[in-house]
Design an enzyme around this catalytic site. Structure first.
Site, PDB file in Angstrom:
ATOM      1  N   LYS A  78       0.821  -1.204   0.000  1.00 41.75           N
ATOM      2  CA  LYS A  78       0.000   0.000   0.000  1.00 41.75           C
ATOM      3  C   LYS A  78       0.870   1.275   0.000  1.00 41.75           C
ATOM      4  CE  LYS A  78      -4.092  -1.925   0.036  1.00 41.75           C
ATOM      5  NZ  LYS A  78      -4.072  -3.397  -0.055  1.00 41.75           N
TER       6      LYS A  78
HETATM    7  C1  LIG Z   1      -5.462  -4.119   0.682  1.00 38.20           C
HETATM    8  C2  LIG Z   1      -6.933  -3.990   0.716  1.00 38.20           C
HETATM    9  C3  LIG Z   1      -7.719  -4.404   1.801  1.00 38.20           C
HETATM   10  C4  LIG Z   1      -7.218  -5.242   2.942  1.00 38.20           C
HETATM   11  O1  LIG Z   1      -6.049  -4.952   3.463  1.00 38.20           O
HETATM   12  P1  LIG Z   1      -5.067  -6.010   4.176  1.00 38.20           P
HETATM   13  O2  LIG Z   1      -4.283  -5.083   5.035  1.00 38.20           O
HETATM   14  O3  LIG Z   1      -4.245  -6.651   3.119  1.00 38.20           O
HETATM   15  O4  LIG Z   1      -5.900  -6.946   4.967  1.00 38.20           O
HETATM   16  C5  LIG Z   1      -9.073  -4.142   1.779  1.00 38.20           C
HETATM   17  N1  LIG Z   1      -9.652  -3.529   0.740  1.00 38.20           N
HETATM   18  C6  LIG Z   1      -8.949  -3.129  -0.328  1.00 38.20           C
HETATM   19  C7  LIG Z   1      -9.650  -2.425  -1.440  1.00 38.20           C
HETATM   20  C8  LIG Z   1      -7.576  -3.362  -0.391  1.00 38.20           C
HETATM   21  O5  LIG Z   1      -6.897  -3.002  -1.478  1.00 38.20           O
END
Ligand SMILES: *Cc1c(COP(=O)(O)O)cnc(C)c1O
Length: 405
Positions: free
Chosen positions: A186
């Site tokens: 992210k």
């Molecule tokens: C990455 C992501 C999540 C979940 O995040 P994690 O930290 O990997 O559990 C939820 N929604 C979206 C749209 C994402 O891209």
């Protein structure tokens, strides 16, 4: 897109502060931790950076969504409207609280189509959960108006659009609650982690307890805390929070690079008249982690993807339509409601019914869409080279398909 690309001495320093004391837990151990409270510091920094009143860190973005839904009182039998184009975590979280994910069509914003949302509302609908995919946002004014009219909760899954804004406000801080993910890929990362953001004190207090076995955090020690309700362990560790603390301070730097690289590449793609771009409800608020672009037909798009593969320039370009992670078309586990724990038969029936609905409008959009992720490490020269190769590939396919001379 990802903050891990610019790993620095700052992250190491913050982690070392924690390693010095050895107190890896975010609560308690007041003496031995010698004033080091990375999780608390990160929560404060998130409130300041993204301008929200409250932030509760969690172990992941997925657990942040589950926490937000629980704090918002979403549960058994409730329906949550969310888009067909998202990450699996969105519907996983809905199922985790016993609610029914109602996945509806996206429009050319690649996020919830407000008209499709309206059509999907039933007497069971409890919340609308837009997912701000690939760095840009849903039409939040339209969705907020629908929520107001039907007395529904607005929960923003902003996990993929850290640093994006809508009319001057940070994505994730506009609805009743919103979430970020800080997983490894992210815009800013903790390694693993997430956050629930809200301006409502009641939601914050519930989130705080829910993520730590229901502890009210009012006792003299953990054994003296009361448990006003049943919670779980969705805590972040101090090591993860320390990484995030270094990263959150660098978000403006990440965004500036991202926006510059995005503009350079987009300008090159825009020279091809057959390429169009995703509609962005507030163009100034795009976090620019991806460029999402459309070709005239599904056949041309598939041919461009194949040609990019053949030329070795596919990495970083995503054809979500054919992807097992982000689009409903290939989610057989959801379509068949395959779970390890048994679901109530009524719930299983409703989940499969909803997951097998006609989404040909989404197919028509997603089958023509390619998203190109923006790296923070590219040099201008590399962007130019990348753009030239992408443009040449598209032109070659258009010519072969008889679309252009
Ligand atoms: C990455 C992501 C999540 C979940 O995040 P994690 O930290 O990997 O559990 C939820 N929604 C979206 C749209 C994402 O891209």
């Amino acid at each position: 897109m990802p903050g891990y690309e610019l790993w620095s001495a700052n992250e190491k320093k913050e982690v070392n502060d924690v390693l010095e004391t050895g107190i890896l837990m975010r609560y308690g151990f007041d003496g031995p931790r010698k004033g080091i409270w990375k999780s608390k510091e990160l929560e404060t920094a998130i409130c300041e950076t993204f301008e929200c009143k409250y932030a509760q860190l969690t172990s992941s973005g997925t657990s942040a969504l589950t926490t937000a839904m629980s704090a918002l009182g979403i549960g058994y039998g409730d329906e949550v409207i969310t888009p067909s184009f998202t990450f699996v975590a969105s519907f996983e979280a809905v199922l985790s609280v016993g609610a029914i994910p109602v996945l509806v069509d996206v429009d050319d914003t690649l996020t919830l189509d407000p008209a499709a949302v309206k059509k999907a509302i039933t007497s069971k609908t409890k919340a609308i959960m837009p997912v701000h995919m690939c760095g840009s946002m849903a039409d939040l004014d339209a969705l907020a108006a629908i929520c107001k009219e039907h007395d529904l909760i607005l929960l923003e899954d902003a996990c993929q659009s850290i640093g994006g804004t809508y009319k001057g406000k940070s994505l994730g801080t506009i609805g009743d609650a919103g979430t970020f993910s800080f997983d490894f890929v992210k815009t800013m990362t903790c390694g693993e982690g997430g956050v629930v953001m809200t301006n409502r004190e009641d939601i914050y207090i519930k989130s705080d307890a829910y993520t730590d076995h229901g502890h009210d955090h009012k006792g003299a020690d953990r054994g003296a805390d009361l448990h006003p309700f049943i919670g779980y362990n969705y805590r972040i560790s101090e090591l993860h929070a320390a990484v995030g603390l270094a990263q959150v301070k660098r978000v403006p730097e990440f965004l500036a690079i991202q926006k510059k690289n995005h503009r350079l590449l987009k300008d090159m793609l825009a020279t091809v008249p057959e390429i169009s771009f995703r509609r962005i409800p507030d163009p100034d608020g795009d976090s620019c982690s991806f460029i999402s672009w459309f070709l005239p037909t599904r056949e041309i798009t598939a041919a461009v993807i194949n040609e990019m593969k053949a030329q070795g320039i596919l990495p970083g370009n995503f054809y979500w339509f054919d992807n097992n992670w982000h689009y409903i078309r290939k989610w057989d586990h959801l379509k068949n409601a395959i779970t390890l724990n048994s679901l109530h038969p009524d719930m299983k029936a409703r989940v499969t019914e909803e997951a097998n609905k006609d989404l040909s409008t989404s197919d028509a959009i997603m089958s023509r869409c390619i998203s190109t992720s923006i790296s923070l490490l590219w040099t201008e020269e590399q962007i130019k080279d990348k753009g030239e190769k992408m443009v040449a590939t598209v032109k070659k396919v258009l010519k072969e398909q008889g679309v252009s001379a």
